[in-house]
Each structure stands twice: as structure tokens, then as C-alpha cells.
Design an enzyme around this catalytic site. Structure first.
Site, PDB file in Angstrom:
ATOM      1  N   SER A 143      22.968 -17.624 -21.560  1.00 35.12           N
ATOM      2  CA  SER A 143      22.381 -17.393 -20.198  1.00 35.12           C
ATOM      3  C   SER A 143      21.096 -17.937 -20.215  1.00 35.12           C
ATOM      4  CB  SER A 143      22.615 -15.736 -19.937  1.00 35.12           C
ATOM      5  OG  SER A 143      21.776 -15.489 -18.910  1.00 35.12           O
ATOM      6  N   TYR A 156      20.607  -6.975 -21.987  1.00 34.98           N
ATOM      7  CA  TYR A 156      21.386  -8.074 -21.510  1.00 34.98           C
ATOM      8  C   TYR A 156      20.693  -9.217 -22.179  1.00 34.98           C
ATOM      9  CZ  TYR A 156      23.410 -11.798 -18.848  1.00 34.98           C
ATOM     10  OH  TYR A 156      24.111 -12.751 -18.208  1.00 34.98           O
TER      11      TYR A 156
END
Length: 278
Positions: A143, A156
């Protein structure tokens, strides 16, 4: 791997978003597909879209990627169903908003189980089979948050930074091996998928973001790149055997900012967060 025609691709999290878009684009290029996800309903919708664009073989399986035994069983089934497997896309992922100090262990273990351990299970289960194919490639979806840290995203961030480090080390090991398999780390920016809508919001996030509903709404406005465009960028990177691909202008821009000012960007983020909490 320059072409995908007559290859076999295994894709996790294929029921929506980038996973679904990868399936459709690969099918368009003549690639057979082994698709998995937690629920069969979304997978069947993906299969329907695939068959609308190409006559390729498609198999569907319900798999929890955090379950090591289940992933290894799926890898065996893919080869049994298709005869071989050439591509692995570790795409399944979830999101979690929480503070670093107060995030529950349950939520932290949940996100790491899917985002990180799912990637590890996939690689360990499929690598021998990719080698056996004589022409293989691993694609691990990290990401933009695997390149920079943000308040409220510690768990995350941890999962996606881990995917990045794991994949970069894996790629170097595969280079040293001089075998038939390579690997690419993917860092999407704001992609129009359902991951934000389905994210878990830990109660601890309230110490950072007062209005989580508004924060999610504002985040949705930043999602500019379509899943279809993301899939095309990823496949072009695989065809060029790139080590890393940044998907979207936002990912490319923020990568430059972080590399130029790795400390300063954090100060700006803190200032911006404080301003929004007024």
C-alpha cells in the site's frame, strides 16, 4: 513473464476491487484463473464478469488467507484443477482505524492475520508450484501506507510495511537463485474499492479522530484511481519484471515526499490532523 496468455493465475481477495479487476484483465489477455475469497457470492459475480470478456477456465474457492492450512490446501487444489500455476496475486486485505497504544489485540491480530500472514502463507504455499511451472511471478499488494505512516493507522501501517519488507527480501532471494520465479511489491494509493467502507473502526481511534464518519467520507474523496486502471498498471509492471510499482499519482507523489523529507512529512501530518480536529 512477458505475456499472460495460456498462463494460470491465482488471486486472493478476488471478489471485488483490485482482485476482481485483475481477474477480468488477465482473462481478457487469455489467462486462466483460480480465484479465492471469504464469500462465494462476490466470487461468482467476478466469474460472471470474467466470462463476459473471455472464454477462460475459472475456478472459485472460499479461503480464509489467515488460515495456513486452508491456503496450502487451496494451492494444491489449484494445481490439481489447472495442472500448474504461474502467477500468484496476494491481494486480500482489510483496514483498521485505531490508536497505536490502545488498539485491541484482537483487532491487531485480525489485520496482521489477513494482510501480512495471508501473504506469507500464499508465498510459502505457492512458491514451489510456481518454480515447477518454469515461469512464475509473485505479486504482493502492499500500500501507499507501506511507504509512510499516518496517525490512526499504526496497525494497518505495520501490516503493509511488513508486506513491503518481506517482498523486497523475497525478490532479492529469487534474483540470487536465478530461477524461473520473480516478485513484485505493489503500492496502491487511493483506489476506488470497498476496503474503506468495510474497515474495522477500533474505539481507540476516537482519541485521534473525533468524527470517524466524516473522516471516512473525506477519505473517500481521495480515491481517484479505478480498480481497472490499477490492475492494468500492475500487470504492465509484472510484464516488465519491476521490483516495485506505485499505483496512482498520489502514491508516486507521496513516495517522493517521504524520500526527500522522511521526518518533515510527519510534522505536516500532525499539523494537518490537529487542524481538522478544531
Amino acid at each position: 513473464m512477458k505475456k499472460f496468455r495460456h498462463k494460470v493465475a491465482a488471486i486472493t481477495g478476488a471478489g471485488s476491487g483490485i482482485g476482481q479487476a485483475l481477474a477480468v484483465e488477465l482473462a481478457r489477455q487469455g489467462c486462466d484463473l483460480a480465484l479465492c475469497g471469504r464469500k462465494m457470492g462476490p466470487l461468482k459475480e467476478t466469474a460472471k464478469k470474467v466470462r463476459a470478456v473471455a472464454d477462460v477456465k475459472v475456478t472459485l474457492d472460499s479461503v480464509d488467507v489467515s488460515d495456513r492450512v486452508a491456503v496450502f490446501a487451496w494451492a494444491d487444489k489449484v494445481v490439481a484443477d489447472h495442472g500448474r500455476v504461474n502467477l500468484l496475486f496476494n491481494n486480500a486485505g482489510v483496514a483498521l482505524g485505531a490508536s497505536a497504544e490502545e488498539v485491541s489485540y484482537e483487532n491487531f491480530e485480525w489485520i496482521m492475520g489477513i494482510n501480512f500472514w495471508g501473504v506469507v502463507h500464499g508465498c510459502k504455499a505457492f512458491l514451489p508450484k510456481l518454480r515447477a511451472s518454469g515461469d512464475g511471478h509473485v505479486v504482493n499488494i502492499s500500500s501507499l501506507f507501506g511507504l509512510l505512516g499516518l496517525p490512526g493507522q499504526s496497525a494497518y501501517n505495520a501490516s503493509k510495511f511488513a508486506v513491503r519488507g518481506y517482498t523486497e527480501a523475497l525478490r532479492q532471494e529469487l534474483d540470487l537463485e536465478k530461477g524461473p520465479v520473480s516478485a513484485t511489491s505493489v503500492h496502491p494509493g487511493g483506489i476506488k474499492t470497498n476496503i474503506n467502507k468495510s474497515a474495522r473502526i477500533d474505539d481507540s481511534i476516537k482519541s485521534i479522530v473525533r468524527d470517524t464518519a466524516d473522516a471516512q467520507e473525506q477519505f473517500e474523496k481521495l480515491l481517484r484511481t479505478t480498480s481497472e486502471d490499477a490492475a492494468k498498471q500492475i500487470l504492465r509492471a509484472v510484464a516488465k519484471n519491476k521490483r516495485r510499482v506505485l499505483v496512482g499519482l498520489d502514491a508516486k507523489a507521496m513516495d517522493k515526499v517521504v524520500r526527500i523529507a522522511p521526518s518533515l512529512y510527519q510534522a505536516f501530518t500532525v499539523a494537518g490532523t490537529r487542524f481538522t480536529q478544531r
